[in-house]
Structures are given as C-alpha cells and as structure tokens.
Design a protein around this motif. Structure first.
Motif, short mmCIF file in Angstrom:
data_model
loop_
_atom_site.label_atom_id
_atom_site.label_comp_id
_atom_site.label_asym_id
_atom_site.label_seq_id
_atom_site.Cartn_x
_atom_site.Cartn_y
_atom_site.Cartn_z
N ILE A 184 61.89 -12.41 88.25
CA ILE A 184 61.16 -13.60 87.78
C ILE A 184 62.17 -14.73 87.71
CG2 ILE A 184 59.79 -14.60 85.91
CD1 ILE A 184 58.33 -12.23 86.74
N ALA A 185 61.91 -15.80 88.44
CA ALA A 185 62.85 -16.93 88.42
C ALA A 185 62.09 -18.24 88.44
CB ALA A 185 63.78 -16.85 89.65
N SER A 186 62.75 -19.28 87.94
CA SER A 186 62.20 -20.62 88.02
C SER A 186 63.00 -21.40 89.05
CB SER A 186 62.29 -21.34 86.67
OG SER A 186 61.42 -20.72 85.75
N VAL A 187 62.29 -22.16 89.88
CA VAL A 187 62.97 -23.02 90.85
C VAL A 187 62.90 -24.44 90.32
CG1 VAL A 187 63.00 -23.86 93.22
CG2 VAL A 187 62.31 -21.49 92.75
N VAL A 188 64.08 -25.04 90.10
CA VAL A 188 64.11 -26.40 89.57
C VAL A 188 64.92 -27.28 90.52
CG1 VAL A 188 63.88 -25.64 87.18
CG2 VAL A 188 66.17 -25.93 88.15
N GLY A 189 64.59 -28.58 90.52
CA GLY A 189 65.31 -29.53 91.35
C GLY A 189 66.56 -30.03 90.65
N PRO A 190 67.29 -30.94 91.32
CA PRO A 190 68.56 -31.42 90.80
C PRO A 190 68.45 -32.62 89.84
CG PRO A 190 68.20 -32.33 92.96
CD PRO A 190 67.00 -31.48 92.66
N LEU A 191 67.23 -33.05 89.54
CA LEU A 191 67.10 -34.26 88.73
C LEU A 191 67.28 -33.96 87.24
CD1 LEU A 191 64.00 -36.07 90.34
CD2 LEU A 191 66.33 -35.86 91.20
N CYS A 192 67.81 -34.95 86.53
CA CYS A 192 68.00 -34.79 85.09
C CYS A 192 66.72 -35.10 84.35
CB CYS A 192 69.13 -35.70 84.61
SG CYS A 192 70.73 -34.99 84.98
N THR A 193 65.71 -34.31 84.58
CA THR A 193 64.47 -34.40 83.82
C THR A 193 63.81 -33.03 83.82
OG1 THR A 193 62.18 -35.16 83.90
CG2 THR A 193 63.45 -35.45 85.91
N PRO A 194 63.29 -32.61 82.70
CA PRO A 194 62.63 -31.29 82.64
C PRO A 194 61.34 -31.24 83.45
CG PRO A 194 62.36 -32.46 80.56
CD PRO A 194 63.29 -33.30 81.39
N LEU A 195 60.90 -32.39 83.98
CA LEU A 195 59.69 -32.40 84.81
C LEU A 195 59.97 -31.87 86.21
CD1 LEU A 195 58.34 -35.99 83.99
CD2 LEU A 195 57.57 -33.82 83.00
N ASP A 196 61.26 -31.73 86.55
CA ASP A 196 61.63 -31.41 87.93
C ASP A 196 61.57 -29.91 88.18
OD1 ASP A 196 62.40 -31.73 90.51
OD2 ASP A 196 64.49 -32.21 90.07
#
Ligand SMILES: *Cc1c(COP(=O)(O)O)cnc(C)c1O
Length: 412
Positions: free
Chosen positions: A355-367
């Motif tokens: 189970i993993a989350s894929v997140v982007g490089p932006l400094c916001t938890p919306l990413d």
C-alpha cells in the motif's frame, strides 16, 4: 505479450503489456520515456483514439454527426488527428479556434460556444466563417455590426439554457440559473432579434452537463433537448439546419463505475433522427463529445524520485503532480477525492505489492496522485502511470504553480 498479474485497475485494460512494461503506442513504457526525453509526460495513443471513434460510429445512427469538443484535449496534434475523423470541432475561445483552423478543420463544421466571447473573438469567428453559438443578447447586436462591417453574414445558432438538468452528471451546465446560453423562456425574443438583424440563423445548441455514466439520463436529456428545440423552432426566423443535442458521455474513473451503455443511447438517437426527418427536414443532428473521445486514450507518466516511509505510511514522491494533472489530484471540480487508476508502468508483472501513496513534488498536501493504493513495490527510477488522463489534463492544470518544468505531450 502477457496479461498483468499485478493489481491493476480494471478500467485500464485498453493498454496491453510486454513483460513488466506497459505498452503505449506499441512501445514499452521505458523506451517511450527515453524517446520523449523527459518525465513527466502525457502520451495519447492514436490506435485508441481511432478505435473509440469506430466504436461510436458503430453504435450511433449514421446520420448523427459527431463533434469533438476540443477543450477536453487541445494538443494541436490531437486536434489534427481528431479533425480527420469527426464531423466537426467545437471551440470555446479564439485560441482554440486558431488550433482547429491550423489543424485543417473545415470552418463550416466548426462551432464556437462560450459565455464571454470578446468583440475580437466574435470578429475572428465571423471572418473564419464558423458557426457561433449565441449566448446573450449582447452577442446579437455585436454580430449584426460585425456582419455589416465585414460584409459577411454571421452564421449563428442559439445556445439554450434549458429548463431541465442532466441528472447524475459530474458537472451541470444547464438548467436553473446559469451563465451558459440564453434561458429557454427568453429565446423567442432573442430569435426575433436575430431575424430583425438578418443574421444567418442555423439552429440550436443545448448542453446540459458533463461526465455522465447513466445512459438513461443522457437519453432523457436528449429527448427533452429535442422537444425544447422543436417548441422553440416555431419562433425561428428560418428553418433549422443544425441541432446540437449536447453530449455529456462519461468515462469510468473509479472502482465500481460502469461503462456507459452506448447501445441504448444509439437507439434513442435513432428515434430522434427519425423524428427529425419530419420536424427538421434536412437538418443535421449533432452530438458533441470531449472526454469520451479522448479521455481513455491518454496516460500521464511521472518518475519516482524518492521513496519515503512516514510513521508507517509509504510515499512514492514523483516528479510531477497537480501542476500537470489537477484532475487526478482531485482538485478539478471533484467533491470527494478518489484515486484515478494508477499503476507502476515498469512493474506490470510484479507479484509483490504494497500500500503506497503517490505524491508530487509540490509543497502542498493537495499534491496527491494516489492515496494509499495497492501498487507494485516501486523504487526511484520506476515510472508511475495515471490512466484515464487523455482529457482535462495538461491544459486544465496550473503548470506555473511552484515553478517546475512544463509537461510534454506526445501522440503515439
Ligand atoms: C466542456 C464542453 C463539452 C465537452 O464536455 P465533455 O464532458 O468533455 O464531453 C461539450 N460541449 C460544451 C458546450 C462544453 O462546454
């Protein structure tokens, strides 16, 4: 070619695999990424665009015209490719009009809608000879002046804000108070004005909503649109030659969503086309689709930069996110965030998952591209694929936000 054994979302099986690699346009994903020369990128698959069109032509009656609403994917190469297959292009700005004309679309088969058309845009549209879907009284006056000045008759249709909504659609764009179109009850007055000014009136445009997976609701909206157009046609200054019944065909994004039943929509349109032979002799019935034509043919590809575990939760940090793909992050009109179908495109055969989350490089938890999904175990360098990304992707995302590099788009 092998079928994937890894946990792959069911709606992505329009793509096949070769070993661990997802195949896109016949190329293994890693190979394609090298060819593109960077991540992140969007890739749109010509074969999938072609087969979607073929499927629609088969399901819909022959005399229904299919238009591409290019705001769903305005990439010039895509618009050019689509222009050769569809019966017309719907544009919503002078910028889109330019792309459509550059792509070689026949101006006679381009229509221009949008609630805030500027004077210059209307002039360009008249000069181009495209059909303008009038959305206010102001536009009638302006077009009358422009026609006189340019000595070219403005071709117009009336975009009607219907007195009903498209039930169950992801985005409602008709019914109740709306900025789109002219309220049905005001249309007779508008038509009189169009007649007074001797604009070249061609018909009606009705668009009730978007992203609908319920064939019943779509059929109902089409019937109601037809009936409304028929009632309004009594006030028309000239016979109807164009009747755009909208679209709203949705595609499945989330687990449990069921593909639209095209057969019943085809039957419904057949009935309407038959009625139209008597009610509107010689008129074209048009359906305008954006997402349905292109959405499933596209993927968004980013590369894993980092792998982090925070208090027991695994994060794959990739090199692009909401700056390129606002919709997949859940911030483009969604009420509740749900995961788009996502896979590790370089580990399609992996047996071991996590189970993993894929997140982007932006400094916001919306990413977020994937929130706690079951994925193949990935490492930095692996490529993450977001499916169902051919519509409302790059052009609908805030690319400048946080100053990362632009996304590249390829048609393969
Ligand atoms: C956005 C839009 C479309 C396309 O909607 P999809 O959901 O992408 O099919 C069609 N017509 C009009 C008038 C639109 O504004």
């Amino acid at each position: 070619m092998t079928m994937p054994t890894a946990p792959v979302h069911t709606t992505m099986n329009q793509f096949s695999t070769a070993g661990n690699q997802l195949l896109v346009g016949g190329l293994p994903l890693r190979h394609l990424a090298e060819r593109v020369g960077q991540t992140p990128f969007y890739a749109y698959d010509r074969n999938l665009l072609r087969s979607r069109m073929a499927e629609l032509r088969l399901a819909l009656p022959e005399n229904i015209k299919l238009h591409f609403a290019m705001k769903a994917n305005p990439m010039p190469a895509v618009v050019g490719f689509m222009a050769d297959m569809v019966d017309g292009i719907d544009v919503a700005s002078a910028g889109e009009l330019k792309v459509a004309l550059d792509a070689g679309a026949d101006p006679h088969e381009i229509s221009f809608a949008g609630p805030g058309k500027r004077n210059t845009e209307l002039r360009q549209a008249v000069a181009a000879g495209v059909l303008i879907n009038i959305e206010s009284f102001r536009e009638v006056d302006l077009l009358a002046n422009i026609s006189l000045e340019l000595e070219l008759p403005a071709r117009v249709a009336v975009r009607v804000n219907p007195d009903f909504e498209l039930k169950g659609s992801g985005m409602k764009m008709g019914g109740g108070p709306k900025q789109f179109g002219v309220d049905a009850e005001l249309v007779p007055e508008l038509l009189a004005k169009i007649g007074d000014h001797k604009l070249a009136f061609e018909g009606f445009h009705l668009f009730a909503g978007s992203q609908n997976l319920k064939a019943e609701s779509i059929c109902e909206a089409q019937q109601k649109s037809y009936d409304l157009a028929l009632a309004l046609s009594r006030y028309a200054p000239s016979p109807i030659s164009f009747l755009n019944l909208g679209g709203g065909f949705g595609i499945p994004y989330f687990p449990g969503e069921i593909r639209l039943d095209l057969k019943s929509i085809g039957r419904n349109l057949e009935q309407l086309a038959n009625r139209a032979k008597a009610d509107f002799p010689g008129a074209s019935l048009v359906i305008e689709l954006g997402r349905y034509l292109v959405g499933e043919a596209g993927i968004y590809v980013s590369r894993v930069i980092d792998r982090k575990v925070s208090r027991g939760q695994t994060f794959l940090v990739v090199d692009g996110g909401l700056n390129h793909h606002l919709s997949a992050s859940g911030n483009f009109g969604q009420v509740i965030r749900k995961n788009y179908p996502v896979a590790i495109g370089t580990r399609m055969n992996a047996i071991q998952t996590e189970i993993a989350s894929v997140v982007g490089p932006l400094c916001t938890p919306l990413d977020i591209l994937a929130d706690r999904m079951t994925l193949a175990i990935a490492e930095p360098g692996d490529l993450v694929v977001v499916f169902q990304s051919g519509a409302y992707g790059a052009s609908a995302s805030p690319q400048r936000f946080l100053g990362h590099s632009d996304v590249i788009e390829v048609l393969v």
